[in-house]
Design a protein around this motif. Structure first.
Motif, short mmCIF file in Angstrom:
data_model
loop_
_atom_site.label_atom_id
_atom_site.label_comp_id
_atom_site.label_asym_id
_atom_site.label_seq_id
_atom_site.Cartn_x
_atom_site.Cartn_y
_atom_site.Cartn_z
N GLY A 153 4.82 7.99 -20.41
CA GLY A 153 5.25 8.99 -19.45
C GLY A 153 5.21 10.39 -20.04
N ARG A 154 5.36 11.39 -19.20
CA ARG A 154 5.22 12.76 -19.65
C ARG A 154 6.38 13.22 -20.54
NH1 ARG A 154 5.12 16.18 -14.23
NH2 ARG A 154 3.61 14.54 -13.76
N HIS A 155 7.51 12.52 -20.49
CA HIS A 155 8.66 12.91 -21.29
C HIS A 155 8.77 12.16 -22.60
CE1 HIS A 155 10.09 15.42 -18.07
NE2 HIS A 155 10.17 14.40 -17.23
N ARG A 156 7.78 11.33 -22.92
CA ARG A 156 7.85 10.59 -24.18
C ARG A 156 6.46 10.40 -24.74
NH1 ARG A 156 11.33 5.44 -23.76
NH2 ARG A 156 12.90 7.03 -23.33
N VAL A 157 6.07 11.31 -25.61
CA VAL A 157 4.83 11.21 -26.37
C VAL A 157 5.22 11.32 -27.84
CG1 VAL A 157 2.55 12.18 -26.81
CG2 VAL A 157 3.50 12.25 -24.49
N PRO A 172 0.81 -1.24 0.00
CA PRO A 172 0.00 0.00 0.00
C PRO A 172 0.83 1.27 0.00
CG PRO A 172 -0.10 -1.10 2.14
CD PRO A 172 0.56 -2.06 1.19
N GLY A 173 2.10 1.19 0.43
CA GLY A 173 2.92 2.39 0.45
C GLY A 173 3.63 2.67 -0.86
N SER A 174 3.45 1.79 -1.87
CA SER A 174 4.13 1.96 -3.15
C SER A 174 3.56 3.16 -3.89
CB SER A 174 3.96 0.71 -4.01
OG SER A 174 4.54 -0.41 -3.39
N PRO A 175 4.41 3.90 -4.62
CA PRO A 175 3.90 5.03 -5.41
C PRO A 175 3.03 4.54 -6.55
CG PRO A 175 6.20 4.62 -5.93
CD PRO A 175 5.87 3.74 -4.75
N LYS A 176 2.07 5.34 -6.94
CA LYS A 176 1.19 4.98 -8.05
C LYS A 176 1.97 5.09 -9.35
CE LYS A 176 -3.25 6.04 -10.22
NZ LYS A 176 -4.45 6.89 -10.21
N ILE A 177 1.96 4.02 -10.13
CA ILE A 177 2.70 3.99 -11.38
C ILE A 177 1.82 4.51 -12.52
CG2 ILE A 177 3.84 2.49 -13.06
CD1 ILE A 177 4.59 0.65 -10.78
N ARG A 178 2.37 5.44 -13.28
CA ARG A 178 1.63 5.99 -14.42
C ARG A 178 1.50 4.92 -15.50
NH1 ARG A 178 0.95 11.38 -15.89
NH2 ARG A 178 2.38 11.95 -14.21
N LYS A 179 0.33 4.84 -16.11
CA LYS A 179 0.09 3.86 -17.15
C LYS A 179 0.53 4.39 -18.51
CE LYS A 179 -2.20 0.59 -14.84
NZ LYS A 179 -1.78 -0.82 -14.81
N GLY A 180 1.18 3.50 -19.29
CA GLY A 180 1.46 3.83 -20.68
C GLY A 180 0.29 3.42 -21.55
N GLY A 181 0.33 3.83 -22.81
CA GLY A 181 -0.76 3.45 -23.71
C GLY A 181 -0.61 4.03 -25.09
N VAL A 223 3.44 17.14 -32.59
CA VAL A 223 3.74 16.28 -31.44
C VAL A 223 5.20 15.85 -31.49
CG1 VAL A 223 3.25 14.05 -30.35
CG2 VAL A 223 1.36 15.46 -31.19
N TYR A 224 5.67 15.48 -32.69
CA TYR A 224 7.06 15.08 -32.82
C TYR A 224 8.01 16.24 -32.52
CZ TYR A 224 11.51 13.45 -34.51
OH TYR A 224 12.84 13.12 -34.58
N MET A 225 7.70 17.41 -33.07
CA MET A 225 8.58 18.57 -32.87
C MET A 225 8.66 18.96 -31.40
SD MET A 225 9.96 19.19 -35.75
CE MET A 225 10.67 20.84 -35.57
N ALA A 226 7.55 18.82 -30.68
CA ALA A 226 7.57 19.11 -29.24
C ALA A 226 8.48 18.12 -28.52
CB ALA A 226 6.15 19.05 -28.67
N GLY A 227 8.40 16.84 -28.90
CA GLY A 227 9.27 15.84 -28.29
C GLY A 227 10.73 16.05 -28.66
#
Length: 217
Positions: free
Chosen positions: A137-141, A6-15, A188-192
Motif C-alpha cells: 500500500g501507499r503508506h508502507r514501503v 462487479p461492484g467491489s472496489p479494486k484492491i491494490r496489489k502488494g509485492g 526509503v526508510y527515512m521517508a517511511g
C-alpha cells in the motif's frame, strides 16, 4: 482474496521489488493474492547501561520483522494455454526462482569472484543480496532483508512442474542503523519513518478530545 462481485472496489496489489545495485532494472514480484494477514514483531533496541535516566534511551529504531504467507496458483493461466506458454512449459518455477533470488547474491558476481580466487587473487568483491523493497500500500514501503523462506509445492503438472505454491516469508525491516546514506534504501526508510510520525499525529488529533481531561500534564 478479492471478491468477484462487479461492484467491489479494486484492491491494490502488494509485492516485492528487488534491485541489484548499481543496476536500476528490478526484479518485480507482484502478489497474485494478497496475504490474508501480516504478522509484525517489533522489539526495542535498548541502550547499554542501567543508570538513572537510561530507561528511556534506545539504540536506534526497533528491530521489526514481518511474516506472512504468499499463495501462488497457476490454474488461471493453465486454462488459457495459448496465452501462457511459459506457464505451460515451466509451471511456477519462474515465480519460485524470483522469490529465492531475494536471498542470493548475483550469479555474475559469484562467478567473477570464483574466477579471481582460482587465479590466486586475494581481493574479491563483496557478495550482497539485492536491495529489496516491500510495497504494501501507499503508506508502507519498506527496505527489507529476507530472513527465511519456506516454500511448499502443493500440486504438480504431468511434467512435475509445480502449479500451486505456498511460501512462508519472514522479512527484517532495514533501518537507518543498517544502511549507508549512499544506499537508496536508507532514504526509503527515512521517508517511511517521517510518514509514520505524520500518521501518529493524525491519530492524536482524532483521539485527543476523548482523553484530554485525564492527562496528568
Amino acid at each position: 482474496m478479492p471478491s468477484a462481485f462487479p461492484g467491489s472496489p479494486k484492491i491494490r496489489k502488494g509485492g516485492l521489488v528487488a534491485y541489484r545495485l548499481p543496476s536500476l532494472l528490478p526484479t518485480i514480484i507482484v502478489f497474485q493474492y494478497n496475504p490474508d494477514e501480516v504478522s509484525r514483531s517489533i522489539q526495542m533496541r535498548g541502550a547499554q547501561g542501567g543508570g538513572r535516566g537510561d530507561a528511556q534511551r534506545t539504540a536506534g529504531a526497533p528491530d521489526e520483522t514481518l511474516t506472512f504467507t504468499v499463495e501462488i496458483d497457476a490454474a488461471d493461466q493453465l486454462e488459457a494455454p495459448a496465452q501462457n506458454a511459459d506457464t505451460v512449459a515451466m509451471g511456477l518455477h519462474p515465480a519460485i526462482a524470483a522469490l529465492e533470488t531475494l536471498a542470493y547474491p548475483s550469479f555474475a558476481l559469484v562467478a567473477a569472484n570464483e574466477a579471481l580466487a582460482l587465479g590466486g587473487i586475494a581481493f574479491v568483491a563483496a557478495e550482497q543480496a539485492p536491495l529489496t523493497l516491500l510495497i504494501w500500500g501507499r503508506h508502507r514501503v519498506l527496505p527489507v532483508r529476507l530472513e527465511s523462506l519456506t516454500i511448499k509445492e502443493q500440486a504438480f503438472d504431468v511434467a512435475l512442474n509445480p502449479i500451486r505454491v505456498s511460501a512462508d516469508m519472514s522479512l527484517k525491516v532495514l533501518t537507518y542503523r543498517d544502511l549507508e546514506t549512499t544506499n537508496p534504501g536508507y532514504w526509503v526508510y527515512m521517508a517511511g519513518f517521517a510518514q509514520k510520525e505524520v500518521l501518529a499525529a493524525a491519530n492524536t488529533l482524532t483521539s485527543a478530545s476523548a482523553i484530554a481531561d485525564l492527562l496528568p500534564i
